[in-house]
Motif scaffolding. Structure first.
Motif, PDB file in Angstrom:
ATOM      1  N   ALA A  45       4.200   5.250  -5.738  1.00  0.00           N
ATOM      2  CA  ALA A  45       4.007   5.403  -7.198  1.00  0.00           C
ATOM      3  C   ALA A  45       3.003   6.275  -7.750  1.00  0.00           C
ATOM      4  O   ALA A  45       3.132   6.650  -8.831  1.00  0.00           O
ATOM      5  CB  ALA A  45       3.643   3.885  -7.647  1.00  0.00           C
ATOM      6  N   LEU A  46       1.942   6.186  -6.942  1.00  0.00           N
ATOM      7  CA  LEU A  46       1.041   7.162  -7.286  1.00  0.00           C
ATOM      8  C   LEU A  46       1.147   8.711  -7.257  1.00  0.00           C
ATOM      9  O   LEU A  46       0.462   9.328  -7.374  1.00  0.00           O
ATOM     10  CB  LEU A  46      -0.492   6.948  -6.897  1.00  0.00           C
ATOM     11  CG  LEU A  46      -0.827   5.447  -7.506  1.00  0.00           C
ATOM     12  CD1 LEU A  46      -2.161   5.110  -6.451  1.00  0.00           C
ATOM     13  CD2 LEU A  46      -1.184   5.560  -8.818  1.00  0.00           C
ATOM     14  N   GLY A  47       2.166   9.036  -6.537  1.00  0.00           N
ATOM     15  CA  GLY A  47       2.617  10.328  -6.144  1.00  0.00           C
ATOM     16  C   GLY A  47       1.975  10.905  -4.977  1.00  0.00           C
ATOM     17  O   GLY A  47       2.021  12.254  -4.756  1.00  0.00           O
ATOM     18  N   LEU A  48       1.476  10.040  -4.142  1.00  0.00           N
ATOM     19  CA  LEU A  48       0.672  10.569  -2.959  1.00  0.00           C
ATOM     20  C   LEU A  48       1.714  10.784  -2.062  1.00  0.00           C
ATOM     21  O   LEU A  48       2.837  10.403  -1.883  1.00  0.00           O
ATOM     22  CB  LEU A  48       0.029   9.356  -2.431  1.00  0.00           C
ATOM     23  CG  LEU A  48      -1.292   8.755  -3.299  1.00  0.00           C
ATOM     24  CD1 LEU A  48      -1.895   7.707  -2.580  1.00  0.00           C
ATOM     25  CD2 LEU A  48      -2.162   9.966  -3.660  1.00  0.00           C
ATOM     26  N   SER A  49       1.449  11.902  -1.032  1.00  0.00           N
ATOM     27  CA  SER A  49       2.332  12.277   0.005  1.00  0.00           C
ATOM     28  C   SER A  49       2.402  11.037   0.743  1.00  0.00           C
ATOM     29  O   SER A  49       1.879  10.002   0.886  1.00  0.00           O
ATOM     30  CB  SER A  49       1.631  13.275   0.855  1.00  0.00           C
ATOM     31  OG  SER A  49       0.702  12.785   1.743  1.00  0.00           O
ATOM     32  N   GLY A  50       3.702  11.175   1.696  1.00  0.00           N
ATOM     33  CA  GLY A  50       3.966  10.172   2.691  1.00  0.00           C
ATOM     34  C   GLY A  50       3.255   9.617   3.562  1.00  0.00           C
ATOM     35  O   GLY A  50       2.895   8.841   3.896  1.00  0.00           O
ATOM     36  N   THR A  51       2.282  10.561   4.044  1.00  0.00           N
ATOM     37  CA  THR A  51       1.459  10.711   5.182  1.00  0.00           C
ATOM     38  C   THR A  51       0.091  10.075   4.476  1.00  0.00           C
ATOM     39  O   THR A  51      -0.426   9.229   5.139  1.00  0.00           O
ATOM     40  CB  THR A  51       1.172  11.930   5.730  1.00  0.00           C
ATOM     41  OG1 THR A  51       2.092  12.703   6.169  1.00  0.00           O
ATOM     42  CG2 THR A  51      -0.094  12.159   6.699  1.00  0.00           C
ATOM     43  N   VAL A  52      -0.046  10.376   3.465  1.00  0.00           N
ATOM     44  CA  VAL A  52      -1.482   9.619   2.774  1.00  0.00           C
ATOM     45  C   VAL A  52      -0.978   8.202   2.467  1.00  0.00           C
ATOM     46  O   VAL A  52      -1.946   7.207   2.827  1.00  0.00           O
ATOM     47  CB  VAL A  52      -1.814  10.291   1.577  1.00  0.00           C
ATOM     48  CG1 VAL A  52      -2.988   9.744   0.745  1.00  0.00           C
ATOM     49  CG2 VAL A  52      -2.506  11.795   1.798  1.00  0.00           C
ATOM     50  N   ALA A  87       0.797  -1.231   0.229  1.00  0.00           N
ATOM     51  CA  ALA A  87       0.103   0.047  -0.079  1.00  0.00           C
ATOM     52  C   ALA A  87       0.967   1.335  -0.007  1.00  0.00           C
ATOM     53  O   ALA A  87       0.584   2.168  -0.702  1.00  0.00           O
ATOM     54  CB  ALA A  87      -1.093   0.030   1.173  1.00  0.00           C
ATOM     55  N   VAL A  88       1.774   1.273   0.866  1.00  0.00           N
ATOM     56  CA  VAL A  88       2.849   2.526   0.998  1.00  0.00           C
ATOM     57  C   VAL A  88       3.443   2.536  -0.418  1.00  0.00           C
ATOM     58  O   VAL A  88       3.886   3.777  -0.779  1.00  0.00           O
ATOM     59  CB  VAL A  88       3.589   2.463   2.174  1.00  0.00           C
ATOM     60  CG1 VAL A  88       4.793   1.598   1.848  1.00  0.00           C
ATOM     61  CG2 VAL A  88       4.059   3.899   2.602  1.00  0.00           C
ATOM     62  N   THR A  89       3.939   1.450  -0.829  1.00  0.00           N
ATOM     63  CA  THR A  89       4.624   1.724  -2.387  1.00  0.00           C
ATOM     64  C   THR A  89       3.825   2.003  -3.335  1.00  0.00           C
ATOM     65  O   THR A  89       4.154   2.748  -4.253  1.00  0.00           O
ATOM     66  CB  THR A  89       5.279   0.289  -2.721  1.00  0.00           C
ATOM     67  OG1 THR A  89       6.086  -0.248  -1.641  1.00  0.00           O
ATOM     68  CG2 THR A  89       6.022   0.043  -3.881  1.00  0.00           C
ATOM     69  N   ALA A  90       2.475   1.391  -3.406  1.00  0.00           N
ATOM     70  CA  ALA A  90       1.514   1.958  -4.525  1.00  0.00           C
ATOM     71  C   ALA A  90       1.209   3.543  -4.070  1.00  0.00           C
ATOM     72  O   ALA A  90       1.141   4.250  -5.244  1.00  0.00           O
ATOM     73  CB  ALA A  90       0.255   1.094  -4.343  1.00  0.00           C
ATOM     74  N   VAL A 105       0.616   6.183  11.816  1.00  0.00           N
ATOM     75  CA  VAL A 105       0.894   6.859  10.447  1.00  0.00           C
ATOM     76  C   VAL A 105       1.974   7.671  10.570  1.00  0.00           C
ATOM     77  O   VAL A 105       2.790   7.859   9.529  1.00  0.00           O
ATOM     78  CB  VAL A 105      -0.571   7.750  10.135  1.00  0.00           C
ATOM     79  CG1 VAL A 105      -0.385   8.512   9.319  1.00  0.00           C
ATOM     80  CG2 VAL A 105      -1.710   6.791   9.945  1.00  0.00           C
ATOM     81  N   THR A 106       2.315   8.395  11.634  1.00  0.00           N
ATOM     82  CA  THR A 106       3.363   9.654  11.744  1.00  0.00           C
ATOM     83  C   THR A 106       4.704   8.936  11.530  1.00  0.00           C
ATOM     84  O   THR A 106       5.486   9.145  10.741  1.00  0.00           O
ATOM     85  CB  THR A 106       3.198  10.334  13.004  1.00  0.00           C
ATOM     86  OG1 THR A 106       1.897  10.995  13.112  1.00  0.00           O
ATOM     87  CG2 THR A 106       4.270  11.334  12.924  1.00  0.00           C
ATOM     88  N   ALA A 107       4.812   7.661  12.266  1.00  0.00           N
ATOM     89  CA  ALA A 107       6.075   7.014  12.218  1.00  0.00           C
ATOM     90  C   ALA A 107       6.384   6.084  11.019  1.00  0.00           C
ATOM     91  O   ALA A 107       7.461   6.460  10.406  1.00  0.00           O
ATOM     92  CB  ALA A 107       6.134   6.009  13.221  1.00  0.00           C
ATOM     93  N   LEU A 108       5.236   5.826  10.282  1.00  0.00           N
ATOM     94  CA  LEU A 108       5.632   5.316   9.030  1.00  0.00           C
ATOM     95  C   LEU A 108       5.917   6.378   7.845  1.00  0.00           C
ATOM     96  O   LEU A 108       6.690   6.077   7.115  1.00  0.00           O
ATOM     97  CB  LEU A 108       4.164   4.607   8.631  1.00  0.00           C
ATOM     98  CG  LEU A 108       4.343   3.507   7.367  1.00  0.00           C
ATOM     99  CD1 LEU A 108       5.630   2.615   7.623  1.00  0.00           C
ATOM    100  CD2 LEU A 108       3.364   2.827   7.159  1.00  0.00           C
ATOM    101  N   ALA A 109       5.273   7.175   8.013  1.00  0.00           N
ATOM    102  CA  ALA A 109       5.334   8.614   7.201  1.00  0.00           C
ATOM    103  C   ALA A 109       6.625   9.189   7.219  1.00  0.00           C
ATOM    104  O   ALA A 109       7.481   9.401   6.160  1.00  0.00           O
ATOM    105  CB  ALA A 109       4.464   9.585   7.164  1.00  0.00           C
ATOM    106  N   ALA A 110       7.549   9.059   8.590  1.00  0.00           N
ATOM    107  CA  ALA A 110       8.644   9.674   8.851  1.00  0.00           C
ATOM    108  C   ALA A 110       9.765   8.707   8.350  1.00  0.00           C
ATOM    109  O   ALA A 110      10.871   8.964   8.405  1.00  0.00           O
ATOM    110  CB  ALA A 110       8.784  10.135  10.177  1.00  0.00           C
ATOM    111  N   ALA A 111       9.346   7.182   8.303  1.00  0.00           N
ATOM    112  CA  ALA A 111      10.468   6.288   7.987  1.00  0.00           C
ATOM    113  C   ALA A 111      11.344   6.412   6.909  1.00  0.00           C
ATOM    114  O   ALA A 111      10.611   6.939   6.010  1.00  0.00           O
ATOM    115  CB  ALA A 111       9.830   4.758   8.180  1.00  0.00           C
ATOM    116  N   PRO A 112      12.488   6.355   6.881  1.00  0.00           N
ATOM    117  CA  PRO A 112      13.333   6.618   5.622  1.00  0.00           C
ATOM    118  C   PRO A 112      13.003   5.443   4.427  1.00  0.00           C
ATOM    119  O   PRO A 112      12.906   5.841   3.262  1.00  0.00           O
ATOM    120  CB  PRO A 112      14.655   6.397   6.025  1.00  0.00           C
ATOM    121  CG  PRO A 112      14.768   5.979   7.561  1.00  0.00           C
ATOM    122  CD  PRO A 112      13.470   5.967   8.180  1.00  0.00           C
TER     123      PRO A 112
END
Length: 163
Positions: free
Chosen positions: A54-61, A48-51, A123-130
């Motif tokens: 790839a769709l150009g969504l923000s890291g948070t979304v 989901a995060v990779t998709a 969500v915050t931790a995943l969005a901030a992960a390198p």
């Protein structure tokens, strides 16, 4: 072991597999194999995060989509259990009454606040992960390591007949 794996998948995901007879040995194997099921749930979040990326969504979304994918794949069982635990412990009642609170189907203020804060943190931790896809996969496995740890010999069950 095959029966234990089927039971683990059935208990921890929406995937319905025939488990056959469930006895103490099968339940033990299921708890030991729970981290392997984390590969499935963490893999869904990683996809989901990779998709989203790839769709150009923000890291948070993308992170919201990953957390939502995990909740959907697990029937939100972990979230329901967390809310029940928060309500039971937050009640300040003796153990028997706290367990009764945890078994009820409603959710109290402790459960609501705990869910809100935990989901925001995820969500915050995943969005901030390198490397969010790798983080999601590791989190899926690591989160299920709690099951064999909590069900090990010497840890008493919360109620008779429990794991």
């Amino acid at each position: 072991m095959a029966g234990g794996f089927r039971l683990a998948v059935t208990l921890l995901t929406v995937v319905p597999l025939r488990t056959g007879r469930v006895d103490r040995g099968t339940a033990r194997a299921a708890m030991l194999l729970a981290p392997a099921v984390g590969l499935v749930t963490g893999g869904a979040a990683a996809l989901a995060v990779t998709a989203g990326d790839a769709l150009g969504l923000s890291g948070t979304v993308a992170a919201v989509l990953a957390v939502a994918a995990t909740a959907a794949l697990t029937r939100a069982l972990h979230l329901d259990g967390l809310a029940d635990l928060a309500d039971g412990l937050g009640s300040g009642r003796p153990a028997g009454e706290a367990l009764a609170i945890m078994k009820r189907s409603d959710i109290g203020p402790f459960g609501v606040v705990t869910l809100l804060l935990v989901l925001l943190l995820q969500v915050t931790a995943l969005a901030a992960a390198p490397h969010p896809a790798a983080a999601a996969l590791v989190a899926g496995v690591a989160g299920r390591l709690a099951l064999p740890w909590a069900c090990r010999a010497g840890v008493p069950a919360a109620r008779p007949g429990g794991l």
